[in-house]
Design a protein around this motif. Structure first.
Motif, mmCIF file in Angstrom:
data_model
loop_
_atom_site.group_PDB
_atom_site.id
_atom_site.type_symbol
_atom_site.label_atom_id
_atom_site.label_comp_id
_atom_site.label_asym_id
_atom_site.label_seq_id
_atom_site.Cartn_x
_atom_site.Cartn_y
_atom_site.Cartn_z
ATOM 1 N N VAL A 1 87.283 -33.752 13.547
ATOM 2 C CA VAL A 1 86.631 -34.464 12.432
ATOM 3 C C VAL A 1 85.328 -33.776 12.046
ATOM 4 O O VAL A 1 84.499 -33.472 12.900
ATOM 5 C CB VAL A 1 86.338 -35.929 12.843
ATOM 6 C CG1 VAL A 1 85.488 -36.645 11.795
ATOM 7 C CG2 VAL A 1 87.637 -36.677 13.094
ATOM 8 N N SER A 2 85.150 -33.542 10.716
ATOM 9 C CA SER A 2 83.896 -32.898 10.320
ATOM 10 C C SER A 2 82.966 -33.847 9.578
ATOM 11 O O SER A 2 81.764 -33.653 9.541
ATOM 12 C CB SER A 2 84.186 -31.668 9.461
ATOM 13 O OG SER A 2 84.915 -32.042 8.328
ATOM 14 N N ASP A 3 83.494 -34.883 8.968
ATOM 15 C CA ASP A 3 82.699 -35.684 8.042
ATOM 16 C C ASP A 3 83.203 -37.131 8.070
ATOM 17 O O ASP A 3 84.383 -37.365 7.838
ATOM 18 C CB ASP A 3 82.948 -35.080 6.650
ATOM 19 C CG ASP A 3 81.966 -35.543 5.602
ATOM 20 O OD1 ASP A 3 80.816 -35.783 5.952
ATOM 21 O OD2 ASP A 3 82.372 -35.668 4.428
ATOM 22 N N ILE A 4 82.314 -38.068 8.368
ATOM 23 C CA ILE A 4 82.714 -39.484 8.338
ATOM 24 C C ILE A 4 81.891 -40.191 7.264
ATOM 25 O O ILE A 4 80.658 -40.051 7.222
ATOM 26 C CB ILE A 4 82.470 -40.177 9.695
ATOM 27 C CG1 ILE A 4 83.241 -39.475 10.818
ATOM 28 C CG2 ILE A 4 82.851 -41.661 9.623
ATOM 29 C CD1 ILE A 4 82.938 -39.995 12.231
ATOM 30 N N VAL A 5 82.581 -40.941 6.405
ATOM 31 C CA VAL A 5 81.882 -41.807 5.446
ATOM 32 C C VAL A 5 82.125 -43.244 5.886
ATOM 33 O O VAL A 5 83.269 -43.645 6.121
ATOM 34 C CB VAL A 5 82.400 -41.596 4.009
ATOM 35 C CG1 VAL A 5 81.848 -42.676 3.082
ATOM 36 C CG2 VAL A 5 81.996 -40.222 3.498
ATOM 37 N N LEU A 6 81.047 -43.995 6.030
ATOM 38 C CA LEU A 6 81.146 -45.408 6.410
ATOM 39 C C LEU A 6 80.894 -46.252 5.170
ATOM 40 O O LEU A 6 79.895 -46.072 4.474
ATOM 41 C CB LEU A 6 80.101 -45.703 7.495
ATOM 42 C CG LEU A 6 79.910 -47.174 7.857
ATOM 43 C CD1 LEU A 6 81.214 -47.804 8.360
ATOM 44 C CD2 LEU A 6 78.808 -47.314 8.911
ATOM 45 N N VAL A 7 81.840 -47.160 4.903
ATOM 46 C CA VAL A 7 81.733 -48.019 3.722
ATOM 47 C C VAL A 7 81.439 -49.440 4.200
ATOM 48 O O VAL A 7 82.217 -50.008 4.982
ATOM 49 C CB VAL A 7 83.048 -47.984 2.907
ATOM 50 C CG1 VAL A 7 82.848 -48.721 1.587
ATOM 51 C CG2 VAL A 7 83.519 -46.550 2.667
ATOM 52 N N THR A 8 80.319 -49.999 3.753
ATOM 53 C CA THR A 8 79.908 -51.324 4.256
ATOM 54 C C THR A 8 79.595 -52.260 3.090
ATOM 55 O O THR A 8 79.608 -51.853 1.932
ATOM 56 C CB THR A 8 78.622 -51.223 5.105
ATOM 57 O OG1 THR A 8 77.522 -51.014 4.221
ATOM 58 C CG2 THR A 8 78.690 -50.107 6.107
ATOM 59 N N GLY A 9 79.240 -53.488 3.431
ATOM 60 C CA GLY A 9 78.757 -54.416 2.417
ATOM 61 C C GLY A 9 77.411 -53.924 1.893
ATOM 62 O O GLY A 9 76.653 -53.274 2.626
ATOM 63 N N THR A 10 77.107 -54.247 0.643
ATOM 64 C CA THR A 10 75.860 -53.779 0.018
ATOM 65 C C THR A 10 74.631 -54.150 0.864
ATOM 66 O O THR A 10 73.726 -53.338 1.034
ATOM 67 C CB THR A 10 75.730 -54.426 -1.384
ATOM 68 O OG1 THR A 10 76.982 -54.271 -2.032
ATOM 69 C CG2 THR A 10 74.632 -53.797 -2.214
#
Ligand SMILES: Nc1ccn([C@@H]2O[C@H](COP(=O)(O)OP(=O)(O)OP(=O)(O)O)[C@@H](O)[C@H]2O)c(=O)n1
Ligand SMILES: C[C@](O)(CO)[C@H](O)COP(=O)(O)O
Length: 235
Positions: free
Chosen positions: A48-57
């Motif tokens: 894995v090279s890149d993690i994007v975390l998507v959360t509540g605003t």
């Protein structure tokens, strides 16, 4: 693997079925937020090279804090999600490094995916373009109509409970999301969007520990898994 692999971890849901004041991804398991257990899984994978975390605003800042507190080296961006899980995944795809060629999408509330199964899912996707983890269903499944009457009993041998991670060629998943958005289609997983393009998605058998922590009775089960299964896997 020389092509870049990105991971989108979605954690922008409210966890309404858990019925806790705090969203379920932030509940502590063995002293750490469930979401951090999940992030650590992928942060420690060499491919894995890149993690994007998507959360509540409202949770973006606290999650940015996790990067330093828990030394998450590969979580490059924390961004707000959308109304549906699918919207959150789409935002994550847009935020990934432009050089990413393969992508895995994973639920922030599935902290027990086994390393060997994640690797098998990725390998299968590289071979076939798209792959998901899953387990054969154990119960007999019925299709029930609005009046509570059984309409049909599908053959259990063809029924699988689908999990995450789900792995895809990046351009395929991006195209699938764009098509679904154009057509106003909302699916409950990413594979559905790819299936709609006429692409066959491979199923890789995982295990029953890879639960999505969803309702209150999942919590004692999760505590048990962390004590009896996870440690063994890491040793
Ligand atoms: N708009 C949304 C909805 C869900 N998710 C994420 O998708 C994963 C799987 O969804 P689910 O377990 O259904 O989570 P919730 O939507 O939070 O739960 P509920 O349906 O009980 O409210 C979770 O990690 C959740 O945070 C998301 O990123 N964005
Ligand atoms: C993607 C998923 O985890 C596969 O089982 C699931 O479909 C998510 O569904 P939910 O409606 O967000 O619980």
């Amino acid at each position: 693997m020389t092509d870049k692999l990105g991971v989108v971890v979605v954690a922008a849901g409210r966890g309404s079925r858990m019925r806790t004041q705090e969203s379920k991804q932030y509940l502590l398991l063995d002293g750490k937020p469930i979401l951090v257990h999940t992030l650590e899984l992928f942060d420690r994978l060499e491919a894995v090279s890149d993690i994007v975390l998507v959360t509540g605003t409202d949770d973006v800042e606290r999650c940015r804090g996790y990067i330093e507190t828990y030394r998450l080296r590969k979580v490059k961006r924390v961004i707000p999600g959308g109304k549906e899980r699918q919207d959150s995944v789409y935002q994550g795809l847009l935020a990934l490094d432009g050089e990413v060629r393969w992508v895995m999408v994973h639920d922030g509330v599935r902290p027990f995916a086994a390393r060997e199964h994640i690797a098998a899912c990725l390998d299968k996707a590289i071979e076939t373009e798209a792959a998901v983890l899953a387990v054969p269903v154990k119960d007999t499944i019925k299709i029930v109509d609005g009046e509570g009457l059984i309409q049909a009993t599908p053959d259990r041998r063809s029924l699988w409970a689908i999990q995450t991670p789900q792995a895809f060629r990046f351009s395929l998943l991006r195209d699938a999301h764009e098509r679904a958005r154009e057509e106003g289609f909302v699916g409950t997983d990413d594979a559905m969007l790819v299936e709609r393009l006429g692409v066959r998605v491979a199923v890789v058998e995982a295990d029953y520990y890879n639960i999505k922590i969803t309702t209150p009775e999942d919590l004692p089960w999760a505590e048990w898994i962390i004590r009896h299964v996870r440690g063994e896997r890491e040793s």
